[in-house]
Write a protein that holds these residues in place. Structure first.
Motif, short mmCIF file in Angstrom:
data_model
loop_
_atom_site.label_atom_id
_atom_site.label_comp_id
_atom_site.label_asym_id
_atom_site.label_seq_id
_atom_site.Cartn_x
_atom_site.Cartn_y
_atom_site.Cartn_z
N GLY A 13 19.75 29.32 2.94
CA GLY A 13 19.02 28.60 1.88
C GLY A 13 19.09 27.10 2.05
N ASN A 17 15.96 24.65 2.90
CA ASN A 17 15.68 23.49 2.07
C ASN A 17 15.55 22.22 2.92
OD1 ASN A 17 15.45 21.65 -0.02
ND2 ASN A 17 16.99 22.64 -1.25
N ILE A 50 13.57 16.93 -2.59
CA ILE A 50 14.45 18.10 -2.57
C ILE A 50 13.74 19.31 -3.19
CG2 ILE A 50 16.62 19.06 -3.45
CD1 ILE A 50 17.76 16.18 -3.30
N ALA A 54 12.77 22.82 -1.45
CA ALA A 54 13.31 24.08 -1.97
C ALA A 54 12.26 25.17 -2.06
CB ALA A 54 13.95 23.85 -3.34
N ASN A 57 12.60 28.01 0.27
CA ASN A 57 13.63 29.03 0.02
C ASN A 57 13.03 30.37 -0.38
OD1 ASN A 57 15.79 27.45 0.69
ND2 ASN A 57 16.41 27.04 -1.40
N SER A 80 19.55 27.47 -4.00
CA SER A 80 18.49 26.94 -4.86
C SER A 80 19.07 26.34 -6.14
CB SER A 80 17.48 28.03 -5.21
OG SER A 80 16.87 28.51 -4.05
N ALA A 83 20.53 23.03 -5.29
CA ALA A 83 19.44 22.06 -5.16
C ALA A 83 18.98 21.59 -6.54
CB ALA A 83 18.28 22.65 -4.37
#
Length: 93
Positions: A13, A17, A50, A54, A57, A80, A83
């Protein structure tokens, strides 16, 4: 074994990202990676980068769910959430 699977999903993940951030910068930014990241920090839109990163993901999350690797998917979900917390912190500060 469960913790190892969650950790592998978490690393997947985080990697997705970071890859999403770089992909977005390469496709849509007129500046280079370093300049864009420096500008994002200075101008305060690093959280948006960011969040856009994401989005990537979703791919490993649903792949892990389709393969019945639930703990890997939980690791991606954890990445996630991390993030999201990072975005929240950047908005406060």
């Amino acid at each position: 074994m469960i913790k190892q699977n969650i950790f592998i999903g978490f690393l997947t993940g985080i990697s997705a990202n970071i890859g999403g951030i770089f992909l977005y910068i390469l496709l849509f930014s007129e500046m280079g990676i370093d300049e864009t990241l420096d500008d994002a920090i200075a101008e305060g839109y690093i959280g948006k980068l960011i969040a856009l990163g994401a989005i990537l993901n979703f791919l490993p999350f649903f792949v892990f769910l389709r393969k019945k690797q639930i703990y890997h998917a939980r690791g991606v979900l954890l990445a996630s959430i991390i993030a999201a917390i990072t975005i929240f912190i950047t908005k406060i500060v």
